[in-house]
Scaffold this active site. Structure first.
Site, PDB file in Angstrom:
ATOM      1  N   ASP A  67      63.920  73.847  66.739  1.00 57.70           N
ATOM      2  CA  ASP A  67      62.801  73.621  67.632  1.00 57.70           C
ATOM      3  C   ASP A  67      63.067  72.463  68.258  1.00 57.70           C
ATOM      4  O   ASP A  67      63.881  71.419  67.769  1.00 57.70           O
ATOM      5  CB  ASP A  67      61.557  73.382  66.774  1.00 57.70           C
ATOM      6  CG  ASP A  67      60.236  73.104  67.559  1.00 57.70           C
ATOM      7  OD1 ASP A  67      59.914  74.200  68.302  1.00 57.70           O
ATOM      8  OD2 ASP A  67      59.534  72.181  67.618  1.00 57.70           O
ATOM      9  N   GLY A 147      66.109  75.103  80.934  1.00 62.91           N
ATOM     10  CA  GLY A 147      65.108  74.252  80.891  1.00 62.91           C
ATOM     11  C   GLY A 147      65.036  72.798  81.397  1.00 62.91           C
ATOM     12  O   GLY A 147      65.020  72.950  82.830  1.00 62.91           O
TER      13      GLY A 147
HETATM   14  P1  ITT Z   1      61.680  79.198  70.811  1.00 58.45           P
HETATM   15  O1  ITT Z   1      60.414  78.613  69.960  1.00 58.45           O
HETATM   16  O2  ITT Z   1      61.309  80.885  71.120  1.00 58.45           O
HETATM   17  O3  ITT Z   1      63.160  79.196  70.381  1.00 58.45           O
HETATM   18  P2  ITT Z   1      61.012  77.658  73.189  1.00 58.45           P
HETATM   19  O4  ITT Z   1      61.806  77.687  74.366  1.00 58.45           O
HETATM   20  O5  ITT Z   1      59.240  77.945  72.973  1.00 58.45           O
HETATM   21  O6  ITT Z   1      61.718  78.660  72.594  1.00 58.45           O
HETATM   22  P3  ITT Z   1      60.743  75.378  71.845  1.00 58.45           P
HETATM   23  O7  ITT Z   1      59.537  75.402  71.271  1.00 58.45           O
HETATM   24  O8  ITT Z   1      61.758  74.545  71.054  1.00 58.45           O
HETATM   25  O9  ITT Z   1      61.359  76.558  72.144  1.00 58.45           O
HETATM   26  O10 ITT Z   1      60.658  74.382  73.108  1.00 58.45           O
HETATM   27  C1  ITT Z   1      61.673  73.527  73.627  1.00 58.45           C
HETATM   28  C2  ITT Z   1      61.260  73.335  75.045  1.00 58.45           C
HETATM   29  O11 ITT Z   1      62.351  72.180  75.345  1.00 58.45           O
HETATM   30  C3  ITT Z   1      61.748  74.431  76.114  1.00 58.45           C
HETATM   31  O12 ITT Z   1      60.899  74.125  77.279  1.00 58.45           O
HETATM   32  C4  ITT Z   1      63.241  74.174  76.500  1.00 58.45           C
HETATM   33  O13 ITT Z   1      63.554  74.714  77.600  1.00 58.45           O
HETATM   34  C5  ITT Z   1      63.354  72.662  76.397  1.00 58.45           C
HETATM   35  N1  ITT Z   1      64.721  72.357  75.999  1.00 58.45           N
HETATM   36  C6  ITT Z   1      65.254  72.355  74.654  1.00 58.45           C
HETATM   37  N2  ITT Z   1      66.385  72.264  74.504  1.00 58.45           N
HETATM   38  C7  ITT Z   1      66.976  72.097  75.802  1.00 58.45           C
HETATM   39  C8  ITT Z   1      68.212  71.701  76.501  1.00 58.45           C
HETATM   40  O14 ITT Z   1      69.341  71.816  75.771  1.00 58.45           O
HETATM   41  N3  ITT Z   1      67.953  71.649  77.679  1.00 58.45           N
HETATM   42  C9  ITT Z   1      67.157  71.810  78.478  1.00 58.45           C
HETATM   43  N4  ITT Z   1      65.813  72.147  78.117  1.00 58.45           N
HETATM   44  C10 ITT Z   1      65.807  72.103  76.886  1.00 58.45           C
END
Ligand code: ITT
Length: 194
Positions: A67, A147
């Site tokens: 997360d 992201g």
């Molecule tokens: P899962 O829960 O299915 O793993 P998710 O995209 O919903 O996928 P999160 O709830 O952890 O994951 O949300 C993380 C957010 O932060 C998401 O919008 C990602 O694109 C962003 N994020 C996380 N790590 C990142 C990174 O290394 N570079 C850019 N954006 C990132």
């Protein structure tokens, strides 16, 4: 060595997680798409544990979840836990964040990542955290990564995450740091007792 189910629906995260887990030599499999976990926790730790635990129990196998999110100082830590829910697409999320910071000169931010591993009974066996500090740019730069990468600037590298190679991002990123700790603690995992 058991199969480890990678509990994510985010392809960008998945690619990075696979790279980090490769040296461990365990068999990786992707979470079935029909299993969706509601992120009801109030911390990154709680949500990582929820995702790992619920997926592990659903498939009766070991599972790993991440997360993560971006906490911006000038926005009191937003979007933070809600980073994925801040907009419908990466493009929308970036546009909304840049708009929220219009005219703001204090642009410090932290990327946070918590990784959790659950045994088949859903119990959390290991968790680690990584934090990476940087700044939010005024416009997107670079086309690598995923992201919020194009707007996360690392002053000491003079690059955004989206301008870094995979290896560069791995060495400095929140996820790279969390996985580095995890790999060191990995030998303590008792796969045989489940
Ligand atoms: P899962 O829960 O299915 O793993 P998710 O995209 O919903 O996928 P999160 O709830 O952890 O994951 O949300 C993380 C957010 O932060 C998401 O919008 C990602 O694109 C962003 N994020 C996380 N790590 C990142 C990174 O290394 N570079 C850019 N954006 C990132």
């Amino acid at each position: 060595m058991p199969t480890l189910i990678v509990a994510t629906g985010n392809p960008g995260k998945l690619a990075e997680m696979q790279t980090y887990l490769e040296p461990l030599g365990c068999q990786l499999a992707l979470k079935p798409t029909e299993i969706e976990v509601e992120e009801t926790g109030s911390t990154f730790y709680e949500n990582a544990c929820l995702k790992a635990s619920q997926v592990a129990k659903a498939v009766n196998q070991w599972a790993i979840a991440d997360d993560s999110g971006l906490a911006v100082d000038a926005l009191d830590g937003a979007p933070g836990l809600y980073s994925a829910r801040y907009g419908n697409t990466d493009r929308e999320r970036i546009a909304k964040l840049l708009q929220a910071l219009e005219g703001v000169s204090q642009r410090q931010a932290q990327f946070i990542c918590v990784v959790a591993i659950a045994a088949p009974d859903g119990s959390i066996q290991l968790s680690t955290e990584g934090i990476c500090s940087g700044e939010i740019t005024h416009s997107p730069r670079g086309d690598r990564g995923f992201g919020y990468d194009p707007i996360f600037w690392l002053p000491e590298h003079k690059k955004t995450f989206a301008e870094m190679t995979k290896v560069e991002k791995q060495t400095v990123s929140h996820r790279g740091k969390a996985f580095n700790k995890l790999i060191h603690q990995w030998p303590g995992l008792k796969f045989d007792s489940f």
